[in-house]
Motif scaffolding. Structure first.
Motif, PDB file in Angstrom:
ATOM      1  N   ARG B  13     109.577 130.443 -21.175  1.00 32.37           N
ATOM      2  CA  ARG B  13     109.105 129.454 -20.213  1.00 32.37           C
ATOM      3  C   ARG B  13     109.748 129.663 -19.076  1.00 32.37           C
ATOM      4  NH1 ARG B  13     108.375 123.276 -20.883  1.00 32.37           N
ATOM      5  NH2 ARG B  13     109.904 122.610 -19.442  1.00 32.37           N
ATOM      6  N   ARG B  15     111.931 129.127 -15.807  1.00 27.51           N
ATOM      7  CA  ARG B  15     113.066 128.244 -15.679  1.00 27.51           C
ATOM      8  C   ARG B  15     113.086 127.768 -14.199  1.00 27.51           C
ATOM      9  NH1 ARG B  15     118.063 129.180 -18.427  1.00 27.51           N
ATOM     10  NH2 ARG B  15     119.053 128.554 -16.636  1.00 27.51           N
ATOM     11  N   GLU B  18     117.303 125.976  -9.450  1.00 28.21           N
ATOM     12  CA  GLU B  18     117.885 124.687  -8.877  1.00 28.21           C
ATOM     13  C   GLU B  18     118.992 124.807  -8.052  1.00 28.21           C
ATOM     14  OE1 GLU B  18     119.114 122.936 -12.593  1.00 28.21           O
ATOM     15  OE2 GLU B  18     117.316 122.010 -13.103  1.00 28.21           O
ATOM     16  N   GLU B  43     103.550 131.330 -15.505  1.00 26.74           N
ATOM     17  CA  GLU B  43     103.770 130.178 -16.532  1.00 26.74           C
ATOM     18  C   GLU B  43     102.363 129.569 -16.884  1.00 26.74           C
ATOM     19  OE1 GLU B  43     106.378 129.203 -17.961  1.00 26.74           O
ATOM     20  OE2 GLU B  43     105.637 127.384 -18.777  1.00 26.74           O
ATOM     21  N   GLN B 115     108.884 127.333 -26.808  1.00 27.35           N
ATOM     22  CA  GLN B 115     108.934 126.205 -25.678  1.00 27.35           C
ATOM     23  C   GLN B 115     107.682 126.088 -25.207  1.00 27.35           C
ATOM     24  OE1 GLN B 115     111.937 125.501 -23.616  1.00 27.35           O
ATOM     25  NE2 GLN B 115     112.677 125.648 -25.514  1.00 27.35           N
ATOM     26  N   ALA B 118     105.452 124.827 -19.094  1.00 26.41           N
ATOM     27  CA  ALA B 118     106.012 123.752 -18.288  1.00 26.41           C
ATOM     28  C   ALA B 118     104.948 123.157 -17.628  1.00 26.41           C
ATOM     29  CB  ALA B 118     107.102 124.450 -17.443  1.00 26.41           C
ATOM     30  N   TYR B 121     106.311 121.155 -14.359  1.00 25.22           N
ATOM     31  CA  TYR B 121     106.738 121.931 -13.196  1.00 25.22           C
ATOM     32  C   TYR B 121     105.384 122.543 -12.413  1.00 25.22           C
ATOM     33  CZ  TYR B 121     111.235 123.060 -15.269  1.00 25.22           C
ATOM     34  OH  TYR B 121     112.541 122.741 -15.989  1.00 25.22           O
ATOM     35  N   GLU B 329     116.933 115.698 -19.496  1.00 26.25           N
ATOM     36  CA  GLU B 329     116.951 116.323 -18.082  1.00 26.25           C
ATOM     37  C   GLU B 329     117.980 115.684 -17.298  1.00 26.25           C
ATOM     38  OE1 GLU B 329     113.472 117.791 -16.313  1.00 26.25           O
ATOM     39  OE2 GLU B 329     114.192 117.432 -14.471  1.00 26.25           O
TER      40      GLU B 329
END
Lengths: 276, 470
Positions: B13, B15, B18, B43, B115, B118, B121, B329
């Motif tokens: 998945r 990432r 950040e 993704e 996972q 996402a 995202y 989160e």
């Protein structure tokens, strides 16, 4: 909207009157209610109780004292300029009914707040005795309008430049002793309201005060304006701004009003430097 | 098929890049930086394109998730954004603040063994891409119906109702009490979690679709709902939020330095107190900060305090880590930013100095007993365990009640015993003809996407009313 259509400087330019276009608010507003004003996008939200409304013209009148950066910016606004935001009417209106003889005590810009209340009380058939106070006669505002809203009228000045030489509390005590008073409304600086309240409590006369704590939204959403009334926390913006004076914790209110004293100085200093 | 599924599981998945925790804990720039186009395509290709997509069933507004993901795999990002808009007026917001782990992603088949895709995202990616690179496409609006709708409150549910009804050709005016539209998206959720520029852009899209926005209008005070009907509105939607902060009713709670989360966040976000003195509204910059409560709003407050320069920030919560209601989160981000969780601890009183300024608080340690009505183990005080925490700022973040300002001024609107509006759980219809309600004013404090889901349901029912009848 929120355009200033009339402006007047009072008390040697320390107090400003704005008559502002606000058709919706002018139709809705009742004595004792307030509005929130913001001069520009970066400005603070400032609550001010309305001094008058004119539903036919679609205007409201506010009167404020220039005390910090926000009111200094307000003062720069001239006829034809508009406030960035104007919200209202907010707060609970004064409960007006015929109770008999009432005393209206006003000091500073509190006189502006008192004006529509005194007028409404007189219109409701009460006998209104007004006691106004200021440091000096040239700082007194709205004398004529208040006189017109009153049956008896007294002025007190700290320096003796007009009327009684001394505080409003002196005259309040005299009138309370002479007449059978049903209710007192006291609006002004916190010490004035506190000491009026002490006297009326002693005499057992019901007393209303209008409080002016710091606010943000003015609709009950934030709790910034909380005041202790009879050991309970109330939000002045929705539960007030008027409360039973005998139950108000004035000392706490005075302290909370000083929450941002340092920040206010920072803000004002930056504003002055910027203007120079 | 089995072979294909296995392969997809092997691609890890994505990432989310950040900002480094040590840097971001002192700035207000958004924490997650967003996927690159390459990362988004990789993704998106993990998606199995299930025939009966569980993810869609888990979405309160039923976004065509496999549909928009396919468009991303095809490098057609604008089309992906348009696909999102078909069901969701606020994709850039939802991609950031929805609890995907409990909704779409929580039901993703890939999540059973590894996972999940996402989805959040990817939603954020498509919406951001379109905002930054798009040609300003707006959703196609149907022919005018001539019906007028008042939407009261410009938070997530109000904006959803507005978007849906505009699409169907109705005339929509949104009434907002504050000077800027967006409701909790603007006053509550901090800049570092949801940049205000994004909210402004999503609102601007609605305006391009024809929405009128009347800020500085407190419905209930400036004008009543009955007066709106007199002015010619055919229907009204109430989405005014919860909006009445709860305090703890403890001794000393009015000391200077004790804020409700609503005030603390409104001063910081809406009034931009973090930019003081460039903006005029001040906000206390505490050195030793305590946040009471453990929901998403508490995490927003704690992380805000850190960014405003705190030396230490403690989240004080009466239950244990397992019961903390904030999203994983958010808890994770808070811990990364050196926010300390003081668990099984409850405040009993606050201390202040002679000027009325907060100096500290007293706490009591707790232990967990039998489960209570909420199914969570009830915290029980440990006798004699009182101790003092020094602090100069406390943010009370223990939830909100229903604000009575609007409901008190609206006759024939049924409320429950807590003051929340009673609305049909399927349609959002209230007891008052022509009036719908949804979001926190109906459910009590909940999430952005649930409020949007309620808005979606109400909009459908309002459309039926406007075209067929009550």
């Amino acid at each position: 909207m929120a355009k200033i259509i009339y402006r007047e400087e009072m008390a040697q330019g320390t107090i400003i009157l704005n008559e502002i276009e606000a058709p919706r608010i002018s139709r809705k507003a009742k004595p004792g209610q307030f509005v929130i004003l913001q001069a520009n996008e970066t400005g603070e939200r400032i609550p001010l109780t309305m001094a008058d409304t004119n539903p036919e013209k679609g205007t409201i009148t506010i009167i404020y004292m220039v005390v910090g950066k926000s009111t200094a910016i307000f003062k720069d606004l001239q006829v034809g300029d508009s406030y960035y935001a104007l919200i209202g009417p907010l707060g609970a209106p004064t409960h007006v009914e015929k109770v008999g003889k009432v005393i209206c005590v006003g000091g500073g810009t509190g006189i502006a707040v008192l004006h529509p209340i005194a007028r409404a009380l007189k219109e409701a058939g009460n006998e209104v005795t007004t006691i106004l106070g200021s440091r000096s006669y040239d700082l007194l505002i709205m004398e004529e309008k208040m006189r017109n809203a009153s049956d008896q009228f007294h002025i007190c000045t700290d320096d003796g430049s007009k009327g009684h030489h001394g505080f409003v509390t002196d005259v309040l005590r005299q009138v309370l002793e002479k007449d059978d008073i049903a209710m007192v409304v006291a609006i002004g600086p916190i010490p004035m309201m506190k000491f009026c309240s002490l006297i009326t409590k002693e005499k057992g006369v019901k007393t209303l005060v209008s409080l002016n704590p710091i606010m943000v939204d003015g609709t009950g959403m934030c709790g910034c304006c909380r005041v202790t009334v009879g050991k309970e926390t109330k939000f002045a913006c929705v539960d007030g701004p008027e409360f039973d004076a005998h139950k108000v914790d004035f000392d706490e209110l005075a302290k909370r009003l000083a929450s941002y004293l340092d920040d206010e100085k920072t803000s004002m200093d930056a504003h002055k430097n910027c203007k120079i | 098929m089995a072979d294909k599924k296995q392969k997809k599981e092997k691609v890890p998945r994505a990432r989310m890049p950040e900002q480094d925790p040590d840097v971001r804990r002192r700035n207000f720039i958004e924490v997650p930086l967003g996927l690159t186009p390459e990362m988004a395509i990789t993704e998106a290709k993990r998606c199995l394109q299930c025939k009966k997509p569980a993810c869609v069933a888990g979405c309160p507004v039923s976004v065509d998730i496999p549909g928009f993901i396919t468009l991303i795999t095809e490098n057609n990002f604008s089309a992906a954004a348009n696909k999102l808009w078909e069901r969701n007026a606020l994709p850039a917001v939802c991609g950031r603040v929805c609890p995907q782990e409990e909704q779409c992603e929580g039901l993703c088949i890939l999540g059973k063994k590894g996972q999940p895709v996402a989805i959040g995202y990817l939603e954020r990616f498509a919406a951001d891409y379109e905002r930054q690179n798009g040609i300003g496409d707006i959703p196609v609006v149907e022919d005018k119906t001539g019906k007028k709708v008042a939407v009261i409150g410009s938070g997530p549910s109000g904006l959803t109702v507005a978007g849906d009804l505009l699409l169907k050709g109705h005339e929509v005016t949104i009434f907002e009490a504050f000077h800027k539209p967006g409701g909790v998206l603007v006053y509550g959720i901090p800049e570092f979690r949801l940049p205000k520029e994004i909210v402004a852009s999503e609102v601007a899209t609605l305006e391009k679709m024809g929405a009128k926005i009347e800020c500085n209008t407190v419905v209930g005070a400036s004008i009543t709902i009955d007066e709106l009907f007199e002015e010619g509105y055919d229907a009204a939607y109430i989405g005014v939020g919860a909006g009445l902060p709860r305090f703890m009713n403890l001794p000393g709670e009015n000391f200077i330095g004790i804020y409700s989360a609503n005030e603390y966040l409104t001063r910081t976000n809406l009034m931009k107190g973090y930019l003081f003195p460039k903006y005029d509204t001040p906000i206390a910059r505490g050195k030793n900060v305590v946040v009471l409560g453990a929901g998403n709003v508490a995490m927003d407050s704690a992380r805000t305090a850190m960014r405003l320069g705190a030396k230490s920030v403690k989240v004080v919560y009466r239950r244990s880590r397992d019961e903390m209601p904030a999203r994983d989160e958010e808890l994770h981000h808070a811990e990364e930013e050196k926010i300390e969780f003081v668990l099984l601890t409850n405040p009993t009183q606050f201390f202040g100095d002679e000027d009325g300024r907060l100096t500290g608080m007293e706490c009591l340690k707790m232990e967990l007993g039998e489960p209570d009505a909420s199914g969570r183990r009830r915290p029980i005080p440990i006798e004699g365990s009182e101790y003092k925490i020094d602090c100069d700022l406390v943010v009370v973040s223990v939830g909100s009640n229903a604000n009575p300002l609007l409901t008190n001024s609206t006759p024939n609107l049924n409320l429950n015993k807590w003051g929340n509006i009673v609305a049909d759980t399927v349609t959002g219809k209230t007891s008052k003809k022509g009036v719908w309600a949804g979001g926190d004013i109906v459910t009590g404090a909940a999430t952005v996407i649930l409020a949007m889901g309620a808005g979606r349901a109400a909009a459908n029912s309002m459309h039926d009313y406007l075209t067929i009848g009550w």
